[in-house]
Design a protein around this motif. Structure first.
Motif, PDB file in Angstrom:
ATOM      1  N   LYS A 110       0.830  -1.212   0.000  1.00 36.58           N
ATOM      2  CA  LYS A 110       0.000   0.000   0.000  1.00 36.58           C
ATOM      3  C   LYS A 110       0.860   1.256   0.000  1.00 36.58           C
ATOM      4  O   LYS A 110       0.413   2.325  -0.393  1.00 36.58           O
ATOM      5  CB  LYS A 110      -0.939  -0.001   1.210  1.00 36.58           C
ATOM      6  CG  LYS A 110      -2.127  -0.932   1.079  1.00 36.58           C
ATOM      7  CD  LYS A 110      -3.143  -0.670   2.184  1.00 36.58           C
ATOM      8  CE  LYS A 110      -4.411  -1.476   1.955  1.00 36.58           C
ATOM      9  NZ  LYS A 110      -5.429  -1.197   3.006  1.00 36.58           N
ATOM     10  N   SER A 111       2.093   1.127   0.507  1.00 31.96           N
ATOM     11  CA  SER A 111       2.987   2.283   0.598  1.00 31.96           C
ATOM     12  C   SER A 111       4.050   2.242  -0.492  1.00 31.96           C
ATOM     13  O   SER A 111       4.409   1.173  -0.995  1.00 31.96           O
ATOM     14  CB  SER A 111       3.677   2.307   1.971  1.00 31.96           C
ATOM     15  OG  SER A 111       2.771   2.631   3.001  1.00 31.96           O
ATOM     16  N   LEU A 112       4.546   3.426  -0.853  1.00 28.36           N
ATOM     17  CA  LEU A 112       5.686   3.554  -1.756  1.00 28.36           C
ATOM     18  C   LEU A 112       6.938   3.639  -0.886  1.00 28.36           C
ATOM     19  O   LEU A 112       7.016   4.497   0.002  1.00 28.36           O
ATOM     20  CB  LEU A 112       5.547   4.812  -2.606  1.00 28.36           C
ATOM     21  CG  LEU A 112       6.774   5.236  -3.433  1.00 28.36           C
ATOM     22  CD1 LEU A 112       7.104   4.168  -4.479  1.00 28.36           C
ATOM     23  CD2 LEU A 112       6.533   6.586  -4.082  1.00 28.36           C
ATOM     24  N   ILE A 113       7.907   2.732  -1.124  1.00 29.73           N
ATOM     25  CA  ILE A 113       9.100   2.693  -0.283  1.00 29.73           C
ATOM     26  C   ILE A 113      10.348   2.873  -1.131  1.00 29.73           C
ATOM     27  O   ILE A 113      10.568   2.154  -2.106  1.00 29.73           O
ATOM     28  CB  ILE A 113       9.194   1.357   0.491  1.00 29.73           C
ATOM     29  CG1 ILE A 113       7.932   1.150   1.342  1.00 29.73           C
ATOM     30  CG2 ILE A 113      10.437   1.342   1.382  1.00 29.73           C
ATOM     31  CD1 ILE A 113       7.937  -0.127   2.159  1.00 29.73           C
ATOM     32  N   HIS A 114      11.164   3.877  -0.749  1.00 30.69           N
ATOM     33  CA  HIS A 114      12.478   4.071  -1.353  1.00 30.69           C
ATOM     34  C   HIS A 114      13.536   3.789  -0.298  1.00 30.69           C
ATOM     35  O   HIS A 114      13.465   4.328   0.810  1.00 30.69           O
ATOM     36  CB  HIS A 114      12.636   5.508  -1.875  1.00 30.69           C
ATOM     37  CG  HIS A 114      11.863   5.779  -3.120  1.00 30.69           C
ATOM     38  ND1 HIS A 114      10.928   6.792  -3.233  1.00 30.69           N
ATOM     39  CD2 HIS A 114      11.881   5.161  -4.324  1.00 30.69           C
ATOM     40  CE1 HIS A 114      10.412   6.798  -4.452  1.00 30.69           C
ATOM     41  NE2 HIS A 114      10.961   5.806  -5.134  1.00 30.69           N
ATOM     42  N   GLN A 115      14.527   2.955  -0.647  1.00 25.12           N
ATOM     43  CA  GLN A 115      15.590   2.605   0.291  1.00 25.12           C
ATOM     44  C   GLN A 115      16.921   3.143  -0.218  1.00 25.12           C
ATOM     45  O   GLN A 115      17.342   2.850  -1.333  1.00 25.12           O
ATOM     46  CB  GLN A 115      15.660   1.082   0.467  1.00 25.12           C
ATOM     47  CG  GLN A 115      14.405   0.525   1.117  1.00 25.12           C
ATOM     48  CD  GLN A 115      14.496  -0.961   1.406  1.00 25.12           C
ATOM     49  OE1 GLN A 115      13.913  -1.776   0.704  1.00 25.12           O
ATOM     50  NE2 GLN A 115      15.233  -1.317   2.457  1.00 25.12           N
ATOM     51  N   ARG A 116      17.600   3.930   0.630  1.00 23.80           N
ATOM     52  CA  ARG A 116      18.865   4.556   0.260  1.00 23.80           C
ATOM     53  C   ARG A 116      19.975   4.029   1.166  1.00 23.80           C
ATOM     54  O   ARG A 116      19.824   4.001   2.391  1.00 23.80           O
ATOM     55  CB  ARG A 116      18.772   6.077   0.383  1.00 23.80           C
ATOM     56  CG  ARG A 116      17.557   6.675  -0.344  1.00 23.80           C
ATOM     57  CD  ARG A 116      17.633   8.178  -0.394  1.00 23.80           C
ATOM     58  NE  ARG A 116      18.681   8.608  -1.310  1.00 23.80           N
ATOM     59  CZ  ARG A 116      19.104   9.867  -1.399  1.00 23.80           C
ATOM     60  NH1 ARG A 116      18.586  10.803  -0.604  1.00 23.80           N
ATOM     61  NH2 ARG A 116      20.052  10.206  -2.257  1.00 23.80           N
ATOM     62  N   GLU A 117      21.074   3.600   0.559  1.00 22.95           N
ATOM     63  CA  GLU A 117      22.194   3.046   1.311  1.00 22.95           C
ATOM     64  C   GLU A 117      23.320   4.066   1.416  1.00 22.95           C
ATOM     65  O   GLU A 117      23.761   4.627   0.409  1.00 22.95           O
ATOM     66  CB  GLU A 117      22.702   1.767   0.643  1.00 22.95           C
ATOM     67  CG  GLU A 117      23.822   1.092   1.427  1.00 22.95           C
ATOM     68  CD  GLU A 117      24.092  -0.329   0.972  1.00 22.95           C
ATOM     69  OE1 GLU A 117      25.274  -0.696   0.904  1.00 22.95           O
ATOM     70  OE2 GLU A 117      23.117  -1.072   0.695  1.00 22.95           O
ATOM     71  N   VAL A 118      23.763   4.297   2.660  1.00 19.41           N
ATOM     72  CA  VAL A 118      24.875   5.219   2.894  1.00 19.41           C
ATOM     73  C   VAL A 118      26.131   4.664   2.219  1.00 19.41           C
ATOM     74  O   VAL A 118      26.478   3.498   2.362  1.00 19.41           O
ATOM     75  CB  VAL A 118      25.115   5.414   4.404  1.00 19.41           C
ATOM     76  CG1 VAL A 118      26.370   6.238   4.650  1.00 19.41           C
ATOM     77  CG2 VAL A 118      23.906   6.077   5.053  1.00 19.41           C
ATOM     78  N   GLY A 119      26.793   5.513   1.459  1.00 15.00           N
ATOM     79  CA  GLY A 119      27.985   5.093   0.743  1.00 15.00           C
ATOM     80  C   GLY A 119      27.715   4.644  -0.677  1.00 15.00           C
ATOM     81  O   GLY A 119      28.608   4.662  -1.521  1.00 15.00           O
ATOM     82  N   GLU A 120      26.466   4.247  -0.951  1.00 12.88           N
ATOM     83  CA  GLU A 120      26.097   3.824  -2.297  1.00 12.88           C
ATOM     84  C   GLU A 120      25.187   4.859  -2.950  1.00 12.88           C
ATOM     85  O   GLU A 120      25.427   5.308  -4.068  1.00 12.88           O
ATOM     86  CB  GLU A 120      25.387   2.458  -2.253  1.00 12.88           C
ATOM     87  CG  GLU A 120      26.274   1.315  -1.794  1.00 12.88           C
ATOM     88  CD  GLU A 120      27.314   0.911  -2.836  1.00 12.88           C
ATOM     89  OE1 GLU A 120      27.161   1.312  -4.018  1.00 12.88           O
ATOM     90  OE2 GLU A 120      28.271   0.217  -2.472  1.00 12.88           O
ATOM     91  N   ASP A 121      24.101   5.218  -2.253  1.00 10.02           N
ATOM     92  CA  ASP A 121      23.115   6.149  -2.797  1.00 10.02           C
ATOM     93  C   ASP A 121      23.248   7.550  -2.228  1.00 10.02           C
ATOM     94  O   ASP A 121      22.723   8.509  -2.798  1.00 10.02           O
ATOM     95  CB  ASP A 121      21.689   5.630  -2.511  1.00 10.02           C
ATOM     96  CG  ASP A 121      21.489   4.213  -3.010  1.00 10.02           C
ATOM     97  OD1 ASP A 121      21.774   3.969  -4.197  1.00 10.02           O
ATOM     98  OD2 ASP A 121      21.066   3.357  -2.222  1.00 10.02           O
ATOM     99  N   VAL A 122      23.919   7.670  -1.093  1.00  3.92           N
ATOM    100  CA  VAL A 122      24.044   8.958  -0.410  1.00  3.92           C
ATOM    101  C   VAL A 122      25.301   8.940   0.442  1.00  3.92           C
ATOM    102  O   VAL A 122      25.782   7.862   0.823  1.00  3.92           O
ATOM    103  CB  VAL A 122      22.781   9.233   0.447  1.00  3.92           C
ATOM    104  CG1 VAL A 122      22.730   8.296   1.637  1.00  3.92           C
ATOM    105  CG2 VAL A 122      22.680  10.678   0.876  1.00  3.92           C
ATOM    106  N   GLY A 123      25.851  10.122   0.725  1.00  2.00           N
ATOM    107  CA  GLY A 123      27.119  10.191   1.441  1.00  2.00           C
ATOM    108  C   GLY A 123      27.053   9.816   2.904  1.00  2.00           C
ATOM    109  O   GLY A 123      27.884   9.064   3.399  1.00  2.00           O
TER     110      GLY A 123
END
Length: 356
Positions: A176-189
């Protein structure tokens, strides 16, 4: 051994560990391989030479992390075996030798009910905004509890959820929810910059893997203040200690402001530990639960955190309980012994008084 053979060797060790219901694998050059099973360290059946262990750790380590490791830093990353299971890996040096700890993650996300978590966590997960903290020592199941809360939201509400993790542990499927997963070092500093960026990405819920420093704490409080539900973890062993840790992590001149921010955003704190039971065959979670009532928030605002424990003892009708109250419950239900409770309590005198 060739790199592919080394990856297959890692697969085999992880498969053996999972068959033995282990939670962690400890691997070190020149030492036996150990599994942690229900809190106890047990030797693995499979053993490898120092050269094989070194090669295996490099074989499963992404190139970017290997370069960082060669410069003297520890490496944190996730690794997926051929059967689809995910692991969290930390590679480090000890006595100039290579070592690693592999945390085995569940393939599926358990429910809060399966984890035997307090039902008030369902209500916290429904909150439209604020700050929820899950705390406890390393290996106490914090990430799993948070994942269960996120999955509950995913199944029951239409929200935009952003997770910021180091590394990504549980992978969610959009329901039911939209989920974005961000990994430190890969997707963000780093956590703090990811949090600031998340505020421009129309989130309803933000999961921060860990509030490690003042910058991250400040960004998390700002996100909670501006109408988002923020969930995060701390390595603390109690609700009052968690409040103190958040405040103490801030510069002296800004601590009053942080008290006010915390009093304006906090929804609840669940502190947990995993206790071996059933003769060491399984483990059960002992919890301490703080619900952010007006009275609790006033204590935080006025700097009277030492009174929080007493307030929690009298707040059972609202779902609150101290760790000692939960240890007594687990004893009464036959999960743990008095000796177990004495080991895991954070206040032995209070535990004895509660038992009397």
């Amino acid at each position: 051994m060739a790199e592919e053979a080394l990856r297959q060797a890692a697969d085999a060790i992880i498969r053996e560990a999972r068959e033995r219901k282990a939670s962690d694998i400890h691997i070190s050059e020149g030492m036996p391989i150990w599994y942690r099973v229900n809190g106890r360290l047990l030797p693995a059946q499979t053993q490898m030479s120092a050269e094989e262990i070194r090669g295996m750790l490099y074989a499963i380590m992404p190139k970017r992390h290997a370069e960082k490791f060669e410069k003297g830093f520890d490496a944190d990353f996730s690794f997926q075996t051929s059967d689809g299971h995910r692991q969290r890996v930390n590679v480090f040096r000890q006595q100039k030798k290579m070592a690693g700890t592999i945390r085995l993650l569940n393939a599926s996300i358990p429910t809060l009910e399966e984890l035997k978590m307090p039902t008030v966590l369902y209500e916290m997960a429904k909150a439209p905004r604020g700050l929820i903290l899950v705390t406890g020592p390393t290996g106490s199941g914090k990430s799993t509890t948070l994942a269960a809360m996120i999955e509950y939201m995913n199944q029951n509400s239409d929200r935009h959820i952003i997770t910021i993790e180091d590394p990504i542990e549980y992978v969610y499927e959009t329901k039911k929810s939209l989920i974005h997963q961000r990994e430190v070092g890969e997707d963000v500093g780093d956590f703090a910059s990811a949090l600031r960026s998340a505020l421009r990405e129309d989130p309803d819920v933000i999961l921060v893997g860990e509030m490690r420093d003042y910058e991250t704490i400040q960004a998390a409080l700002l996100a909670a203040e501006t109408g988002h539900l923020v969930l995060s973890t701390l390595h603390t062993t109690g609700a009052a200690q968690t409040v103190e840790r958040v405040i103490d992590a801030c510069p002296t001149g800004g601590q009053n402001q942080v008290r006010v921010q915390l009093a304006g955003t906090l929804k609840g704190i669940v502190s947990q530990c995993l206790i071996p039971c059933g003769g060491g065959v399984t483990r059960v979670a002992g919890t301490e639960l703080l619900v952010a009532t007006d009275a609790i928030l006033n204590l935080i605002r006025e700097g009277k955190t030492h009174q929080i424990s007493n307030m929690m003892q009298s707040g059972t009708a609202l779902g609150m309980h101290t760790l000692n109250m939960d240890l007594v419950r687990l004893m009464q239900q036959g999960y743990i012994t008095r000796e177990d409770a004495a080991i895991y309590t954070n206040n032995k005198a209070e535990l004895e008084a509660t038992l009397r």
